[in-house]
Write an enzyme that holds these catalytic residues in place. Sequence first.
Site, PDB file in Angstrom:
ATOM      1  N   LYS A   1       0.853  -1.180   0.000  1.00 54.04           N
ATOM      2  CA  LYS A   1       0.000   0.000   0.000  1.00 54.04           C
ATOM      3  C   LYS A   1       0.889   1.230   0.000  1.00 54.04           C
ATOM      4  O   LYS A   1       1.822   1.331   0.801  1.00 54.04           O
ATOM      5  CB  LYS A   1      -0.914   0.024   1.224  1.00 54.04           C
ATOM      6  CG  LYS A   1      -1.834   1.258   1.247  1.00 54.04           C
ATOM      7  CD  LYS A   1      -2.743   1.272   2.468  1.00 54.04           C
ATOM      8  CE  LYS A   1      -1.992   1.577   3.726  1.00 54.04           C
ATOM      9  NZ  LYS A   1      -2.878   1.751   4.888  1.00 54.04           N
TER      10      LYS A   1
ATOM     11  N   LYS B   1       6.976  10.764  16.069  1.00 52.20           N
ATOM     12  CA  LYS B   1       5.628  11.031  16.535  1.00 52.20           C
ATOM     13  C   LYS B   1       5.458  10.491  17.961  1.00 52.20           C
ATOM     14  O   LYS B   1       6.006   9.451  18.312  1.00 52.20           O
ATOM     15  CB  LYS B   1       4.584  10.403  15.609  1.00 52.20           C
ATOM     16  CG  LYS B   1       4.475  11.075  14.251  1.00 52.20           C
ATOM     17  CD  LYS B   1       3.337  10.474  13.440  1.00 52.20           C
ATOM     18  CE  LYS B   1       3.158  11.174  12.102  1.00 52.20           C
ATOM     19  NZ  LYS B   1       2.031  10.608  11.332  1.00 52.20           N
TER      20      LYS B   1
ATOM     21  N   GLY C   1      -1.980   7.064  16.209  1.00 52.81           N
ATOM     22  CA  GLY C   1      -1.391   8.135  15.408  1.00 52.81           C
ATOM     23  C   GLY C   1       0.107   8.069  15.233  1.00 52.81           C
ATOM     24  O   GLY C   1       0.640   8.499  14.210  1.00 52.81           O
ATOM     25  N   ALA C   2       0.822   7.546  16.219  1.00 50.11           N
ATOM     26  CA  ALA C   2       2.285   7.488  16.133  1.00 50.11           C
ATOM     27  C   ALA C   2       2.686   6.322  15.237  1.00 50.11           C
ATOM     28  O   ALA C   2       2.808   5.182  15.689  1.00 50.11           O
ATOM     29  CB  ALA C   2       2.894   7.330  17.524  1.00 50.11           C
ATOM     30  N   ASP C   3       2.876   6.629  13.963  1.00 53.40           N
ATOM     31  CA  ASP C   3       3.214   5.589  12.988  1.00 53.40           C
ATOM     32  C   ASP C   3       4.417   5.962  12.129  1.00 53.40           C
ATOM     33  O   ASP C   3       4.722   5.298  11.154  1.00 53.40           O
ATOM     34  CB  ASP C   3       2.011   5.285  12.092  1.00 53.40           C
ATOM     35  CG  ASP C   3       1.538   6.522  11.322  1.00 53.40           C
ATOM     36  OD1 ASP C   3       2.072   7.623  11.559  1.00 53.40           O
ATOM     37  OD2 ASP C   3       0.633   6.372  10.484  1.00 53.40           O
TER      38      ASP C   3
END
Length: 339
Positions: free
Chosen positions: A70, A243, A237-239
């Site tokens: 992806k 982050k 969110g921390a990816d």
Amino acid sequence: MFKLKVLCKEETEQILAMNAVIDKVQEVYKQKALGETEVFPLIFHEFTPGVADMDIKSGWLKGSGLFGLKVVSWFGENVNKQIPALIGTVLVFDDNTGAPIGILDGSYITGIRTGAAGALGAKYLARTNSEKLLLVGAGHVAAFQIAAMLTLFPDITEVMVYDALDYTSAEAFVNNIKTEFLNKLGITYNKDLEFKAVKDIKSATEKSDIIITVTPAREPLIMAEWVKPGTHFSCIGADMAGKEEIDPQILKRARIFVDDVNQCINVGEIEIPIKKNIITKEDIAGEIGEIIAGITKGRENEEQITVFDATGTALLDLITAKLAFEEAEKKNIGTTVNL
């Protein structure tokens, strides 16, 4: 030479049901724990720090006969151009021949499978009597998080939404969530369920049973001293490297599970705490799939704080794409093209 099935965003929206996606994501987590998958190295590039980036996630579903990738881009200023900030494309291949099978829009798949992931973290780690949910972030993925949570936790009585940058965004989100999203997805929920936008994250944290973070934050938004015993966090969110959404001291006190150990150490919520020696790799209790497969235990007691660090892998996209192709075949949806 090769025939590919192509599914656009509107078609994936039409055929993907949240409960079915949750089942598939749960299945692939278990497959991973049993060694039936492979996650390939993440590729990431930041065009403008904090403004525009892209990543490529890829992997192999051995039992399903598929591999693929992806590509996702996030261009924050796209909102000013009236186009989505998050744009994704999923490519699926046959692992027997290497031939392409299909291509799908990745934005909706990303949203729905990420929602499923966050909710599954809560299913296996939160207290079963949890009633109050806090969503930190009011962006693209937040609505999917709520839809998945209400699918697995129908007795939730209150959903609080906090946006660190703009309270009015949280208000708009709350005003539209039922009519514009949950009803369209066919999500059932407690008729007395209350949605509210919140300005005071400290107060909201103090009364929350489950907290899901879905922001691009690079500094903690939630501090350890606000968190009550028994709280569960799904950190979504921390990816990417750098982050960080929650105080590292929360992790120091918590039982920690991840979706992929190596990826989370490099780009997840645990990345910075490990680099600062606040926690170590040994503090990771396991991967979420190990709980699902019965290999290890999740929550150990009602007072324990639990954290699920989910960076997202291509395995989730591939299993969801497989489901989409199967449903499209049943309903004769999509376009076949020659490559």
